[in-house]
Write an enzyme that holds these catalytic residues in place. Structure first.
Site, PDB file in Angstrom:
ATOM      1  N   GLU A  51       0.835  -1.219   0.000  1.00 53.09           N
ATOM      2  CA  GLU A  51       0.000   0.000   0.000  1.00 53.09           C
ATOM      3  C   GLU A  51       0.860   1.256   0.000  1.00 53.09           C
ATOM      4  O   GLU A  51       1.866   1.339   0.707  1.00 53.09           O
ATOM      5  CB  GLU A  51      -0.887  -0.039   1.247  1.00 53.09           C
ATOM      6  CG  GLU A  51      -2.281   0.430   1.006  1.00 53.09           C
ATOM      7  CD  GLU A  51      -3.064  -0.446   0.035  1.00 53.09           C
ATOM      8  OE1 GLU A  51      -3.070  -0.122  -1.175  1.00 53.09           O
ATOM      9  OE2 GLU A  51      -3.675  -1.428   0.461  1.00 53.09           O
ATOM     10  N   GLY A 141     -17.052   4.916  -3.131  1.00 50.89           N
ATOM     11  CA  GLY A 141     -16.465   5.559  -1.957  1.00 50.89           C
ATOM     12  C   GLY A 141     -16.020   4.560  -0.908  1.00 50.89           C
ATOM     13  O   GLY A 141     -15.810   4.911   0.248  1.00 50.89           O
ATOM     14  N   GLY A 143     -13.297   2.547  -1.332  1.00 49.81           N
ATOM     15  CA  GLY A 143     -11.886   2.197  -1.529  1.00 49.81           C
ATOM     16  C   GLY A 143     -11.716   0.898  -2.297  1.00 49.81           C
ATOM     17  O   GLY A 143     -10.687   0.248  -2.199  1.00 49.81           O
ATOM     18  N   LEU A 144     -12.743   0.512  -3.069  1.00 46.61           N
ATOM     19  CA  LEU A 144     -12.675  -0.733  -3.837  1.00 46.61           C
ATOM     20  C   LEU A 144     -12.523  -0.455  -5.334  1.00 46.61           C
ATOM     21  O   LEU A 144     -12.809  -1.294  -6.174  1.00 46.61           O
ATOM     22  CB  LEU A 144     -13.914  -1.594  -3.551  1.00 46.61           C
ATOM     23  CG  LEU A 144     -14.082  -1.973  -2.073  1.00 46.61           C
ATOM     24  CD1 LEU A 144     -15.392  -2.723  -1.838  1.00 46.61           C
ATOM     25  CD2 LEU A 144     -12.898  -2.824  -1.595  1.00 46.61           C
ATOM     26  N   SER A 145     -12.106   0.770  -5.652  1.00 47.13           N
ATOM     27  CA  SER A 145     -11.798   1.167  -7.027  1.00 47.13           C
ATOM     28  C   SER A 145     -12.994   1.136  -7.966  1.00 47.13           C
ATOM     29  O   SER A 145     -12.906   0.657  -9.098  1.00 47.13           O
ATOM     30  CB  SER A 145     -10.674   0.301  -7.608  1.00 47.13           C
ATOM     31  OG  SER A 145      -9.484   0.636  -6.990  1.00 47.13           O
ATOM     32  N   SER A 147     -14.000   3.716  -9.317  1.00 44.09           N
ATOM     33  CA  SER A 147     -13.640   4.636 -10.408  1.00 44.09           C
ATOM     34  C   SER A 147     -12.795   3.929 -11.465  1.00 44.09           C
ATOM     35  O   SER A 147     -13.020   4.110 -12.666  1.00 44.09           O
ATOM     36  CB  SER A 147     -12.925   5.867  -9.870  1.00 44.09           C
ATOM     37  OG  SER A 147     -11.963   5.494  -8.930  1.00 44.09           O
ATOM     38  N   GLU A 182      -7.668   9.632 -15.052  1.00 41.62           N
ATOM     39  CA  GLU A 182      -7.921   9.920 -13.635  1.00 41.62           C
ATOM     40  C   GLU A 182      -7.021  11.061 -13.134  1.00 41.62           C
ATOM     41  O   GLU A 182      -7.464  11.948 -12.411  1.00 41.62           O
ATOM     42  CB  GLU A 182      -7.698   8.653 -12.798  1.00 41.62           C
ATOM     43  CG  GLU A 182      -8.011   8.886 -11.336  1.00 41.62           C
ATOM     44  CD  GLU A 182      -8.667   7.706 -10.650  1.00 41.62           C
ATOM     45  OE1 GLU A 182      -9.064   6.741 -11.316  1.00 41.62           O
ATOM     46  OE2 GLU A 182      -8.792   7.759  -9.415  1.00 41.62           O
ATOM     47  N   ASP A 194      -4.818   0.326  -9.540  1.00 40.27           N
ATOM     48  CA  ASP A 194      -6.233  -0.034  -9.656  1.00 40.27           C
ATOM     49  C   ASP A 194      -6.626  -0.354 -11.097  1.00 40.27           C
ATOM     50  O   ASP A 194      -7.313  -1.335 -11.374  1.00 40.27           O
ATOM     51  CB  ASP A 194      -7.094   1.115  -9.117  1.00 40.27           C
ATOM     52  CG  ASP A 194      -6.645   1.546  -7.729  1.00 40.27           C
ATOM     53  OD1 ASP A 194      -5.983   0.743  -7.050  1.00 40.27           O
ATOM     54  OD2 ASP A 194      -6.938   2.690  -7.337  1.00 40.27           O
ATOM     55  N   TYR A 246      -4.651  11.953   0.633  1.00 38.75           N
ATOM     56  CA  TYR A 246      -3.874  11.023  -0.191  1.00 38.75           C
ATOM     57  C   TYR A 246      -2.711  11.752  -0.874  1.00 38.75           C
ATOM     58  O   TYR A 246      -1.560  11.302  -0.847  1.00 38.75           O
ATOM     59  CB  TYR A 246      -4.792  10.378  -1.237  1.00 38.75           C
ATOM     60  CG  TYR A 246      -4.096   9.469  -2.224  1.00 38.75           C
ATOM     61  CD1 TYR A 246      -3.930   8.112  -1.972  1.00 38.75           C
ATOM     62  CD2 TYR A 246      -3.600   9.963  -3.437  1.00 38.75           C
ATOM     63  CE1 TYR A 246      -3.300   7.272  -2.882  1.00 38.75           C
ATOM     64  CE2 TYR A 246      -2.968   9.141  -4.347  1.00 38.75           C
ATOM     65  CZ  TYR A 246      -2.825   7.797  -4.067  1.00 38.75           C
ATOM     66  OH  TYR A 246      -2.197   6.982  -4.975  1.00 38.75           O
TER      67      TYR A 246
HETATM   68  C1  GLA Z   1      -5.425   4.369  -4.107  1.00 36.14           C
HETATM   69  C2  GLA Z   1      -4.742   4.669  -5.427  1.00 36.14           C
HETATM   70  C3  GLA Z   1      -3.718   3.583  -5.777  1.00 36.14           C
HETATM   71  C4  GLA Z   1      -2.754   3.352  -4.621  1.00 36.14           C
HETATM   72  C5  GLA Z   1      -3.535   3.158  -3.319  1.00 36.14           C
HETATM   73  C6  GLA Z   1      -2.623   3.053  -2.130  1.00 36.14           C
HETATM   74  O1  GLA Z   1      -6.200   3.213  -4.226  1.00 36.14           O
HETATM   75  O2  GLA Z   1      -5.694   4.737  -6.461  1.00 36.14           O
HETATM   76  O3  GLA Z   1      -3.027   3.957  -6.942  1.00 36.14           O
HETATM   77  O4  GLA Z   1      -1.848   4.418  -4.509  1.00 36.14           O
HETATM   78  O5  GLA Z   1      -4.461   4.216  -3.094  1.00 36.14           O
HETATM   79  O6  GLA Z   1      -1.869   1.910  -2.215  1.00 36.14           O
END
Ligand code: GLA
Length: 405
Positions: A51, A141, A143-145, A147, A182, A194, A246
């Site tokens: 991460e 929202g 954190g499971l991508s 987008s 993005e 992601d 972030y």
């Molecule tokens: C988000 C970002 C990724 C990565 C993670 C942290 O999900 O989209 O590119 O940086 O945070 O690991």
């Protein structure tokens, strides 16, 4: 959407492709009239470990989830991109000139940004006329991508409709285009993990993704024979990457890593010696570097264990990653810490927050027979701490983006 019983557990049901496609096809016909040229879907992801190190070109280990976003797409000859989504009231419509850095705003940027970026990188010649309908089962929202799922489903659709390559090397190119969409159109400085996961994951496997070369090694994640499952815990705490911290963490990590040679960053065994090389007395910078150095080493330890088929043994590395994100990089949140602690207390083999942090989801590795206890304990802990009620999702390693019809 909720499965009333799945082994009597309250788990959010994975996306049935037929249902996803039926919904998106209906919306398309309702909104635009007639049939789409096709329907494509792309998955959300979790990150097993690695991460906040993708954007410095280190290796990370995401796998795709069985929750996905579907897009129904039709090409036409007008200079118009029209977008509709079951998840958003505001439909968007604009010409090629309305798409570019920081426009359009909101969810439309993740979709319209893709043909812009594909044009920018010469993957296609110009922004085509497009009608696109969207329906998603990836929680937003969380954190499971969600987008990246949206971007990559759109990119794969456009690539196939315009004859761009969609083999693994073509998908690597599409991932780059989605990252540009993005970063530039949406304005979120995310790394490359992601989009690569959504386009290149393999069912039953986790990707060992080298974010320097974007080379991939697929490692088997054989949960069933090992008697373990991955549980995804959506804490339902709001998670914002564009405006959140972030970017701040990312620049801290980039700044401190720039002082260290790549080889020391990736390969030196003596973490303290590398820390001293950075010559910084600034505690947050030093701790950020310690997170990076230890996380890189945890990724290779987990990869080695998986190559040796020792999946149950990776648990302590997951938990150590959480402690490092919480204490050294300081990107966790009370909701995530509560979920991770409760899962571990109830017998999970390992647990950690995933993604950018500041809310979102956690991942727990659990012996199958302990799953009810872990779910119960995490739910109860949230209640006791007056936190939002979490949702539980199935962490089944799933396949990449594909055309459905
Ligand atoms: C988000 C970002 C990724 C990565 C993670 C942290 O999900 O989209 O590119 O940086 O945070 O690991």
């Amino acid at each position: 959407m909720r499965a009333p019983t799945m082994n009597n557990l309250d788990l959010v049901a994975p996306a049935a492709p037929d249902e996803l496609c039926g919904r998106v096809d209906d919306l398309f016909r309702q909104r635009f009239g007639g049939a789409p040229d096709g329907v494509w879907m792309a998955p959300g992801r979790v990150n097993l470990i690695g991460e906040h190190i993708d954007y410095i070109g280190a290796s990370v280990m995401p796998f795709a989830l069985p929750y996905a976003t579907a897009v129904a797409v039709r090409v036409h000859n007008e200079d118009r991109v029209r977008l509709a989504s079951t998840g958003h009231q505001d439909h968007w419509e604009g010409g090629g000139a309305d798409i570019g850095p920081h426009r359009p705003n909101g969810w439309a940027g993740y979709v319209a940004g893709v043909p812009w970026a594909m044009t920018y990188h010469d993957t296609i010649a110009r922004i085509p006329g497009l009608d696109i309908a969207v329906h998603s089962s990836v929680p937003q929202g969380a954190g499971l991508s969600s987008s990246a799922a949206l971007e990559t489903a759109t990119a794969l659709a456009i690539a196939e409709l315009f004859g761009a390559a969609t083999d693994d090397s073509g998908r690597r190119t599409l991932a780059r285009d989605c990252i540009t969409a993005e970063n530039v159109v949406v304005g979120a400085a995310t790394g490359g993990m992601d989009q690569s996961a959504a386009l290149r994951a393999r069912a039953g496997h986790v990707m060992l993704l080298d974010c320097n070369t974007f080379g991939v090694e697929h490692l088997k994640l054989d949960c069933r024979p090992a008697g373990v499952v991955f549980l995804v815990i959506n804490t339902n705490a709001p998670h914002r990457l564009v405006e959140g911290s972030y970017g701040l963490r990312r620049s801290r990590v980039e700044r401190v890593c720039a002082r260290i040679g790549r080889s020391a960053l990736l390969h030196t065994d003596d973490v303290d010696a590398v820390l001293n090389c950075a010559r910084t007395d600034d505690p947050p910078l030093r701790r950020a570097l310690r997170h990076v150095l230890t996380e890189i080493r945890r990724v290779s330890a987990v990869a080695d264990l998986l190559r040796a088929d020792e999946i149950a043994a990776i648990g302590p590395h997951l938990s150590a990653s959480h402690a490092s994100l919480r204490d050294d990089l300081v990107v966790s949140s009370p909701e995530l810490d509560t979920a991770v602690d409760a899962a571990l207390d109830a017998g999970a083999l390992g647990a950690r927050m995933i993604g950018g942090g500041f809310g979102g989801s956690a991942l727990a590795l659990v012996r199958t027979e302990r799953l009810p206890d872990v779910i119960e304990a995490v739910g109860r802990a949230a209640l006791d701490h007056r936190l939002p009620k979490p949702d539980f999702l199935c962490g089944i390693p799933s396949g990449a983006a594909r055309r459905v019809y």
